[in-house]
Design a protein around this motif. Structure first.
Motif, PDB file in Angstrom:
ATOM      1  N   ALA A 176       0.831  -1.204   0.000  1.00  0.00           N
ATOM      2  CA  ALA A 176       0.000   0.000   0.000  1.00  0.00           C
ATOM      3  C   ALA A 176       0.865   1.253   0.000  1.00  0.00           C
ATOM      4  O   ALA A 176       0.615   2.206  -0.758  1.00  0.00           O
ATOM      5  CB  ALA A 176      -0.927  -0.011   1.208  1.00  0.00           C
ATOM      6  N   VAL A 177       1.902   1.281   0.843  1.00  0.00           N
ATOM      7  CA  VAL A 177       2.791   2.442   0.897  1.00  0.00           C
ATOM      8  C   VAL A 177       3.520   2.623  -0.428  1.00  0.00           C
ATOM      9  O   VAL A 177       3.628   3.734  -0.965  1.00  0.00           O
ATOM     10  CB  VAL A 177       3.805   2.281   2.055  1.00  0.00           C
ATOM     11  CG1 VAL A 177       4.858   3.386   1.996  1.00  0.00           C
ATOM     12  CG2 VAL A 177       3.089   2.301   3.398  1.00  0.00           C
ATOM     13  N   MET A 178       4.014   1.521  -0.999  1.00  0.00           N
ATOM     14  CA  MET A 178       4.766   1.590  -2.249  1.00  0.00           C
ATOM     15  C   MET A 178       3.908   2.098  -3.402  1.00  0.00           C
ATOM     16  O   MET A 178       4.416   2.731  -4.336  1.00  0.00           O
ATOM     17  CB  MET A 178       5.322   0.196  -2.585  1.00  0.00           C
ATOM     18  CG  MET A 178       6.407   0.195  -3.648  1.00  0.00           C
ATOM     19  SD  MET A 178       6.975  -1.479  -4.012  1.00  0.00           S
ATOM     20  CE  MET A 178       7.617  -1.958  -2.395  1.00  0.00           C
ATOM     21  N   GLU A 199      10.425   8.525  -3.613  1.00  0.00           N
ATOM     22  CA  GLU A 199       9.740   9.817  -3.623  1.00  0.00           C
ATOM     23  C   GLU A 199       8.235   9.594  -3.505  1.00  0.00           C
ATOM     24  O   GLU A 199       7.655   8.753  -4.199  1.00  0.00           O
ATOM     25  CB  GLU A 199      10.054  10.561  -4.928  1.00  0.00           C
ATOM     26  CG  GLU A 199       9.348  11.903  -5.036  1.00  0.00           C
ATOM     27  CD  GLU A 199       9.582  12.566  -6.376  1.00  0.00           C
ATOM     28  OE1 GLU A 199       8.907  13.582  -6.657  1.00  0.00           O
ATOM     29  OE2 GLU A 199      10.439  12.061  -7.149  1.00  0.00           O
ATOM     30  N   TRP A 200       7.607  10.333  -2.612  1.00  0.00           N
ATOM     31  CA  TRP A 200       6.165  10.223  -2.402  1.00  0.00           C
ATOM     32  C   TRP A 200       5.448  10.946  -3.537  1.00  0.00           C
ATOM     33  O   TRP A 200       5.649  12.150  -3.754  1.00  0.00           O
ATOM     34  CB  TRP A 200       5.775  10.826  -1.060  1.00  0.00           C
ATOM     35  CG  TRP A 200       4.327  10.612  -0.692  1.00  0.00           C
ATOM     36  CD1 TRP A 200       3.290  11.438  -0.929  1.00  0.00           C
ATOM     37  CD2 TRP A 200       3.786   9.469  -0.032  1.00  0.00           C
ATOM     38  NE1 TRP A 200       2.120  10.896  -0.463  1.00  0.00           N
ATOM     39  CE2 TRP A 200       2.397   9.682   0.105  1.00  0.00           C
ATOM     40  CE3 TRP A 200       4.346   8.290   0.468  1.00  0.00           C
ATOM     41  CZ2 TRP A 200       1.557   8.760   0.710  1.00  0.00           C
ATOM     42  CZ3 TRP A 200       3.504   7.374   1.072  1.00  0.00           C
ATOM     43  CH2 TRP A 200       2.134   7.607   1.193  1.00  0.00           C
ATOM     44  N   ASP A 204      -0.459   9.592  -8.078  1.00  0.00           N
ATOM     45  CA  ASP A 204       0.034   9.638  -9.461  1.00  0.00           C
ATOM     46  C   ASP A 204       0.078   8.250 -10.099  1.00  0.00           C
ATOM     47  O   ASP A 204      -0.241   8.089 -11.290  1.00  0.00           O
ATOM     48  CB  ASP A 204       1.427  10.264  -9.509  1.00  0.00           C
ATOM     49  CG  ASP A 204       1.381  11.774  -9.279  1.00  0.00           C
ATOM     50  OD1 ASP A 204       0.264  12.308  -9.142  1.00  0.00           O
ATOM     51  OD2 ASP A 204       2.456  12.394  -9.245  1.00  0.00           O
ATOM     52  N   ASN A 205       0.492   7.225  -9.335  1.00  0.00           N
ATOM     53  CA  ASN A 205       0.560   5.868  -9.885  1.00  0.00           C
ATOM     54  C   ASN A 205      -0.823   5.382 -10.302  1.00  0.00           C
ATOM     55  O   ASN A 205      -0.981   4.755 -11.364  1.00  0.00           O
ATOM     56  CB  ASN A 205       1.162   4.906  -8.860  1.00  0.00           C
ATOM     57  CG  ASN A 205       2.649   5.112  -8.677  1.00  0.00           C
ATOM     58  OD1 ASN A 205       3.345   5.522  -9.606  1.00  0.00           O
ATOM     59  ND2 ASN A 205       3.154   4.848  -7.488  1.00  0.00           N
ATOM     60  N   PHE A 216       8.047  -0.610  -9.662  1.00  0.00           N
ATOM     61  CA  PHE A 216       7.449  -1.318  -8.535  1.00  0.00           C
ATOM     62  C   PHE A 216       6.290  -0.533  -7.917  1.00  0.00           C
ATOM     63  O   PHE A 216       5.358  -1.127  -7.385  1.00  0.00           O
ATOM     64  CB  PHE A 216       8.516  -1.607  -7.477  1.00  0.00           C
ATOM     65  CG  PHE A 216       9.599  -2.530  -7.964  1.00  0.00           C
ATOM     66  CD1 PHE A 216       9.386  -3.902  -8.024  1.00  0.00           C
ATOM     67  CD2 PHE A 216      10.825  -2.036  -8.379  1.00  0.00           C
ATOM     68  CE1 PHE A 216      10.375  -4.752  -8.485  1.00  0.00           C
ATOM     69  CE2 PHE A 216      11.819  -2.888  -8.831  1.00  0.00           C
ATOM     70  CZ  PHE A 216      11.595  -4.243  -8.888  1.00  0.00           C
ATOM     71  N   GLY A 217       6.359   0.777  -7.959  1.00  0.00           N
ATOM     72  CA  GLY A 217       5.254   1.581  -7.455  1.00  0.00           C
ATOM     73  C   GLY A 217       3.996   1.386  -8.274  1.00  0.00           C
ATOM     74  O   GLY A 217       2.897   1.200  -7.732  1.00  0.00           O
TER      75      GLY A 217
END
Length: 287
Positions: free
Chosen positions: A22-24, A40-41, A45-46, A256-257
């Motif tokens: 979830a964080v990734m 980078e947060w 966007d992903n 990976f994000g």
């Protein structure tokens, strides 16, 4: 209290991986981050990138169609074999059960190697058989290059691997139907099909619903069969399902994000597709 040990094991085994995923999904996490660079947060966007990518929706539609087609074929063949097992004598039934068990227990990679040889363009038994039946167009035919024939092969393999579970589960349910109900229906003049429709199906409906739900979930997440067939000659862009799409997005392209965000998208899709069956199961429990 009785559920707490099982819940604790689930949280311990799945909690942290789900949290990291979830964080990734809200980070730009690529190959550089694998070597220690801080991610980078990027917020949503992903997810925006995914939902605005037309190829993702192509893969999702393809995956849903493949899922329901395979689940339907598996259920029909599995239920038919389960009914057959209730009608034949002990010897043939035992042989059928052993055959189903062997197909179910065979490791995926081992069975996929055999299936690749069966559908081989030059030395495959399938092409040889079709040519000998008069279909000369299948001489040297490559099953994995064409998108449609690729999924025909994939469907054959997935159904072959899935039918044993359905057959055994439904057969177990059929053995619990009292013979007296069949005898009463037969005395009333009901045909074999009428007995199956009005006696068998209502009594084993909970089993059918649970098996169908599991089959939909499994077929939506098919990975090994598609991945191996792609490596054997399938065109990746034309044959990706959601599982192979996420794998190649993450490990193949280092995004990976995006892959983590796509995984959560698949979880939501699975819940949506399964919601109807869950509601029916809850309604059956209430009755």
């Amino acid at each position: 209290m009785l559920l707490l040990p099982a819940l604790a094991i689930l949280v311990a085994a799945l909690g942290y991986p789900l949290y990291r995923q979830a964080v990734m999904s809200f980070q730009e996490y690529g190959l550089a981050q694998q070597f220690g660079q801080p991610p980078e947060w990027v917020g949503l966007d992903n997810y925006v990138t995914l939902v605005t990518d037309s190829y993702l929706w192509t893969v999702v539609l393809r995956s849903i169609l493949f899922c329901f087609a395979n689940a339907a074929i598996t259920m029909v063949i599995g239920v038919a074999l389960a009914v057959l097992m209730t009608m034949i004598s002990r010897g043939p039934r035992l042989m059928l059960q052993i055959g189903l068990l062997l197909a179910w227990a065979m490791p995926h990679l081992a069975s996929l190697t055999v299936w690749q040889w069966l559908f081989d363009s030059q030395y495959g038994v399938i092409n040889w058989l079709l040519v000998n039946l008069g279909l000369d167009g299948f001489a040297g035919h490559s099953w994995l290059i064409d998108q449609l024939s690729f999924f025909v092969v994939a469907t054959v393999i997935v159904v072959w691997m899935s039918v044993p579970f359905v057959a055994f589960a439904v057969y177990a349910g059929l053995t619990q139907v009292p013979d007296e109900l069949y005898e009463a229906a037969e005395i009333d003049g009901a045909s074999a099909w009428a007995r199956f429709r009005t006696v068998t199906v209502p009594l084993v409906k909970p089993v059918l619903l649970i098996v169908a739900l599991l089959q939909i979930i499994w077929d939506l997440k098919v990975f090994t069969q598609i991945f191996v067939l792609q490596d054997a000659g399938g065109i990746t862009a034309q044959t990706n399902l959601i599982g192979t799409y996420i794998y190649r997005l993450g490990l193949g392209e280092g995004e990976f994000g995006l892959a983590a965000a796509a995984s959560w998208f698949v979880l939501l899709l699975t819940v949506v597709l399964s919601l109807y069956y869950v509601r029916v199961l809850v309604r059956e429990e209430d009755l």
